[in-house]
Scaffold this active site. Structure first.
Site, mmCIF file in Angstrom:
data_model
loop_
_atom_site.group_PDB
_atom_site.id
_atom_site.type_symbol
_atom_site.label_atom_id
_atom_site.label_comp_id
_atom_site.label_asym_id
_atom_site.label_seq_id
_atom_site.Cartn_x
_atom_site.Cartn_y
_atom_site.Cartn_z
ATOM 1 N N CYS A 2 46.947 34.712 37.718
ATOM 2 C CA CYS A 2 46.839 33.335 38.196
ATOM 3 C C CYS A 2 47.894 33.099 39.269
ATOM 4 O O CYS A 2 48.779 33.909 39.483
ATOM 5 C CB CYS A 2 47.086 32.374 37.046
ATOM 6 S SG CYS A 2 46.109 32.728 35.595
ATOM 7 N N ARG A 27 44.609 35.060 44.014
ATOM 8 C CA ARG A 27 45.118 35.603 42.740
ATOM 9 C C ARG A 27 44.209 35.227 41.576
ATOM 10 O O ARG A 27 44.303 35.791 40.493
ATOM 11 C CB ARG A 27 46.528 35.078 42.472
ATOM 12 C CG ARG A 27 47.556 35.414 43.535
ATOM 13 C CD ARG A 27 48.870 34.730 43.254
ATOM 14 N NE ARG A 27 49.456 35.228 42.029
ATOM 15 C CZ ARG A 27 50.244 36.304 41.975
ATOM 16 N NH1 ARG A 27 50.524 36.966 43.082
ATOM 17 N NH2 ARG A 27 50.723 36.722 40.834
ATOM 18 N N TRP A 74 42.861 32.576 36.648
ATOM 19 C CA TRP A 74 41.943 33.695 36.368
ATOM 20 C C TRP A 74 41.999 33.840 34.864
ATOM 21 O O TRP A 74 42.990 34.302 34.314
ATOM 22 C CB TRP A 74 42.414 34.955 37.074
ATOM 23 C CG TRP A 74 41.464 36.095 36.965
ATOM 24 C CD1 TRP A 74 40.177 36.154 37.418
ATOM 25 C CD2 TRP A 74 41.714 37.360 36.362
ATOM 26 N NE1 TRP A 74 39.627 37.370 37.143
ATOM 27 C CE2 TRP A 74 40.538 38.133 36.492
ATOM 28 C CE3 TRP A 74 42.811 37.926 35.731
ATOM 29 C CZ2 TRP A 74 40.444 39.435 36.005
ATOM 30 C CZ3 TRP A 74 42.722 39.228 35.255
ATOM 31 C CH2 TRP A 74 41.533 39.963 35.381
ATOM 32 N N ASN A 100 51.310 31.929 34.236
ATOM 33 C CA ASN A 100 50.580 33.122 34.669
ATOM 34 C C ASN A 100 50.992 34.233 33.716
ATOM 35 O O ASN A 100 52.150 34.642 33.699
ATOM 36 C CB ASN A 100 50.955 33.482 36.109
ATOM 37 C CG ASN A 100 50.362 34.826 36.528
ATOM 38 O OD1 ASN A 100 49.379 35.272 35.943
ATOM 39 N ND2 ASN A 100 50.971 35.471 37.505
ATOM 40 N N GLY A 101 50.064 34.698 32.869
ATOM 41 C CA GLY A 101 50.404 35.781 31.943
ATOM 42 C C GLY A 101 49.644 35.599 30.641
ATOM 43 O O GLY A 101 48.644 34.889 30.572
ATOM 44 N N GLU A 486 36.719 55.642 47.617
ATOM 45 C CA GLU A 486 37.174 54.337 48.102
ATOM 46 C C GLU A 486 36.042 53.582 48.777
ATOM 47 O O GLU A 486 35.869 52.380 48.570
ATOM 48 C CB GLU A 486 38.364 54.533 49.054
ATOM 49 C CG GLU A 486 38.790 53.312 49.831
ATOM 50 C CD GLU A 486 39.187 52.110 48.977
ATOM 51 O OE1 GLU A 486 39.345 52.263 47.745
ATOM 52 O OE2 GLU A 486 39.304 51.001 49.544
ATOM 53 N N LYS A 490 34.646 49.887 47.629
ATOM 54 C CA LYS A 490 34.530 48.749 48.557
ATOM 55 C C LYS A 490 33.140 48.123 48.447
ATOM 56 O O LYS A 490 32.975 46.928 48.331
ATOM 57 C CB LYS A 490 34.798 49.196 49.987
ATOM 58 C CG LYS A 490 36.239 49.507 50.300
ATOM 59 C CD LYS A 490 37.124 48.291 50.447
ATOM 60 C CE LYS A 490 37.906 47.827 49.282
ATOM 61 N NZ LYS A 490 38.707 48.661 48.453
ATOM 62 N N GLU A 493 32.444 46.441 44.954
ATOM 63 C CA GLU A 493 33.247 45.288 44.516
ATOM 64 C C GLU A 493 33.027 44.046 45.366
ATOM 65 O O GLU A 493 33.325 42.944 44.926
ATOM 66 C CB GLU A 493 34.732 45.625 44.465
ATOM 67 C CG GLU A 493 35.418 45.793 45.782
ATOM 68 C CD GLU A 493 36.931 45.966 45.613
ATOM 69 O OE1 GLU A 493 37.519 45.341 44.720
ATOM 70 O OE2 GLU A 493 37.516 46.749 46.363
ATOM 71 N N HIS A 509 24.876 68.867 40.842
ATOM 72 C CA HIS A 509 25.043 68.942 39.377
ATOM 73 C C HIS A 509 24.602 67.640 38.706
ATOM 74 O O HIS A 509 25.223 67.192 37.753
ATOM 75 C CB HIS A 509 26.511 69.266 39.053
ATOM 76 C CG HIS A 509 26.967 70.549 39.658
ATOM 77 N ND1 HIS A 509 26.733 71.782 39.090
ATOM 78 C CD2 HIS A 509 27.584 70.798 40.835
ATOM 79 C CE1 HIS A 509 27.213 72.729 39.870
ATOM 80 N NE2 HIS A 509 27.740 72.168 40.933
ATOM 81 N N LYS A 608 43.137 39.534 42.793
ATOM 82 C CA LYS A 608 43.842 40.413 43.733
ATOM 83 C C LYS A 608 44.796 41.354 43.012
ATOM 84 O O LYS A 608 44.984 42.471 43.426
ATOM 85 C CB LYS A 608 44.624 39.582 44.749
ATOM 86 C CG LYS A 608 45.323 40.407 45.822
ATOM 87 C CD LYS A 608 44.344 41.281 46.584
ATOM 88 C CE LYS A 608 45.029 42.176 47.592
ATOM 89 N NZ LYS A 608 44.092 43.176 48.171
#
Ligand code: AGP
Length: 613
Positions: A2, A27, A74, A100-101, A486, A490, A493, A509, A608
């Site tokens: 958050c 965030r 969040w 935040n936590g 990567e 991208k 997400e 395979h 983030k």
């Protein structure tokens, strides 16, 4: 994760808090709220949704008050809704809290408070903390500071907190443990925030709180103490060099596109003072003191999550290739719980853009206890991971606001490249001649990326063709395998298209069964030692009607004849190919996501920095 903000001073707090929350929305953004204190009257406004929804809710209501706190959430405990949004006010209105936590023993505390007659409006752990502080305050008849201290000594978990006591409305309390908190020092005013971005337009003087430090700020004074004892601590002020245009989008529609385009500059910033082309030298001041121990390392263990993990894989290939030191790359979340073998001969490198990722922070704490040397590669100055390492190298990419990491990835890869080349040279396994040739070429990487960015429209056209795809595969070999991973991350997400990265040879395979004429297959096929093998892989895909988008070295005439689309990148020495090859993949995923109407800067379900397990 958050975002929290706080203000105390001579100005009206409301606009400062709202703008601060907008800067922290990256965030977390499922609900938002603020509390404004006017003498002893507290106006609290909060709702599900983004900061703009909060502004709509407030409308023309009372926004007076020169002290206040705010929060963008969040969710960790309790669904995103109006009731669970912060701030939380204690039952008798004595304390207002944003957090935040996670408080892990909140159920035990809540049960004790319910037995004492406390009632709760929300399902959050934060409301439990607000009532816990109030109960101590009223029962012990102590000061607000003592009540905060006493409560925090009895909770288990992580917190970044901004707290107001309505009996002491001239004070703003801030404290942290495991979640970041920064105090900004203004002229007759003070600011609290989860990071420096909401504060830099008012002051460049910051105090990065350490775990369990407690700051008490009035408009004109600050006291720094600790939750374990009330004595005042030495205050260390950091001057930050962030500017507003580092943070604003400028002429770009999204932070992510701005940050993709910033990469020539940010790579130049990462190299500045470290790559000395005239002297053909690499200088990494941040680890100079520990270089002798690094030279003796039997093994390097790179710990990270997500995109930073892929940057770590680039580092693994480069360090093993050019410095001949054994390297392992570990997901922090796995490493911290599997009881790994760690010895004092090991060197741990934690890679983290935010410097606050809970799993990475916990993993390095464990490794430190077992005697390893801990290095950090972080982007946020003063972040928790950066401050808990023995030494480190900041990536200097500037604040990365887009949730999908782009410029941080290339900056991390540059740092790993510099480290590999310098270590290889110092250990005498990389010849002077090759070392100099690499340095001469590395200098040209920012210009090479500019040439790729100039090709943006072509990449956007390709994105248009595949915007409706349901699945995609990314293939690469060697140093381009982490880039394939990567690129897939991208795409998935920010566009929510399912994408997988594979070593190109692995396709046979199993994944080749997925290939059909609807499946876009990105193949990273630059002129390196794997080229002929990758050409074969392209033919295998085409033989099954797969759609091939190939990233090739400029001037390639072979793959052009077999791929459906070709994106050229300038020729560069092998170690630097990842820095170039990733850029088309970043742009492709960006444009696909925009065409699909996705929220590119704040993708669903993401934050983030993941400061919770
Ligand atoms: C990258 O695009 C993602 N947002 C995510 O994987 C991120 O890289 C990961 O959470 C690690 O974050 P950190 O670098 O701040 O530790």
């Amino acid at each position: 994760m958050c975002g929290i903000v706080g203000y105390i001073g001579g100005r009206t707090a409301y606009p400062i808090l709202i703008k601060g929350l907008q800067r922290l929305e990256y965030r977390g953004y499922d609900s938002a709220g603020i509390a404004l204190v006017n003498n002893t009257n507290v106006n609290t406004y909060k709702c599900r949704g983004k900061v703009k929804d909060l502004e709509k809710l407030i409308g023309t209501q009372d926004i007076s008050g020169s002290i206040g706190i705010g929060h963008t959430r969040w969710a960790t405990h309790g669904a995103p809704n109006d009731t669970n949004a912060h701030p939380h006010v204690s039952m008798n209105g004595k304390f207002v809290v944003v957090h935040n936590g996670i408080i892990e023993n909140y159920t035990f505390i809540k049960n004790r408070l319910v037995e004492k007659g406390y009632t709760f409006k929300s399902q959050t752990d934060t409301e439990v903390l607000a009532n816990f502080i109030e109960d101590i305050y009223l029962t012990s008849k102590c000061s607000a500071e003592e009540a905060v201290r006493s409560a925090l000594l009895r909770i288990i978990g992580a917190y970044g907190l901004a707290i107001i006591c309505t009996d002491e409305p001239d004070k703003l309390f801030g404290t942290r443990k495991g979640s970041p908190l920064v105090l900004g020092i203004g002229n007759g005013e003070h600011f609290l925030a989860s990071d420096a971005t909401p504060i830099v337009e008012y002051t460049d003087k910051m105090i990065y709180l350490n775990d369990e430090e407690l700051v008490i700020a009035t408009a004109n004074e600050i006291r720094l103490t600790n939750i374990h004892e009330s004595g005042d601590k030495q205050i260390n002020v950091t001057k930050v060099d962030l500017s507003i245009d580092n943070i604003d989008k400028g002429n770009f529609p999204h932070y992510m596109l701005k940050e993709i385009h910033e990469q020539p500059l940010t790579i130049a910033d990462t190299l500045r003072g470290r790559l000395l082309p005239d002297a053909h030298e690499i200088h990494l001041g941040g680890i100079a003191d520990v270089m002798p121990r690094l030279m003796q390392a039997q093994r390097i263990i790179i710990i990270a999550c997500g995109t930073s993990y892929y940057a770590g894989m680039v580092g693994e290939y480069l360090i093993e290739e050019y410095a001949r030191v054994s390297v392992e790359v570990e997901y922090a979340s796995e490493f911290r719980y599997r009881n790994p073998i760690i010895t004092p001969n090991d060197v741990i490198i934690a890679i983290s853009q935010s410097g606050e990722t809970a799993d990475t922070l916990a993993a390095i704490r464990m490794a430190k206890e077992r005697g390893a040397l801990i290095l950090g590669v972080c982007n946020v100055v003063g972040s928790s991971i950066a401050r808990e390492t023995d030494a480190g190298i900041y990536t200097h990419a500037g604040p990365e606001i887009g949730v999908a990491s782009t410029k941080a990835f290339t900056a991390q890869a540059v740092v790993m490249t510099l480290l590999a080349l310098q270590l290889g040279r110092k250990k005498g396994v990389l010849s002077e001649e090759r070392y100099k040739s690499f340095i001469d070429d590395l200098v040209n990487v920012p210009a090479a990326i500019n040439r790729i960015l100039a090709d943006e429209d072509k990449i956007r056209e390709i994105a248009e063709k595949y915007r409706s795809a349901s699945n995609s595969i990314y293939l690469g070999r060697g140093l381009l395998y982490p880039v394939a991973l990567e690129g897939a991350l991208k795409l998935k997400e920010i566009s929510y298209i399912h994408a997988e990265g594979y070593p190109a040879a692995e396709m046979k395979h199993g994944p080749i069964a997925l290939i059909d004429n609807l499946m876009p297959v990105f193949v990273l096929a630059t002129k390196d030692r794997y080229y002929e093998k990758v050409v074969n892989n392209i033919q295998e895909v085409k033989a099954r009607q797969g759609q091939v988008i190939a990233v090739v070295t400029a001037g390639d005439t072979v793959i052009r004849k077999m791929a459906d689309y070709v994106i050229e990148i300038p020729h560069t020495e092998d170690p630097f190919i990842p820095l170039l090859a990733v850029v088309p993949l970043q742009l492709f995923s960006y444009y696909v996501a925009v065409m699909r109407g996705c929220n590119v800067d704040q993708p669903r379900n993401l934050a983030k920095s993941v400061t919770v397990e």
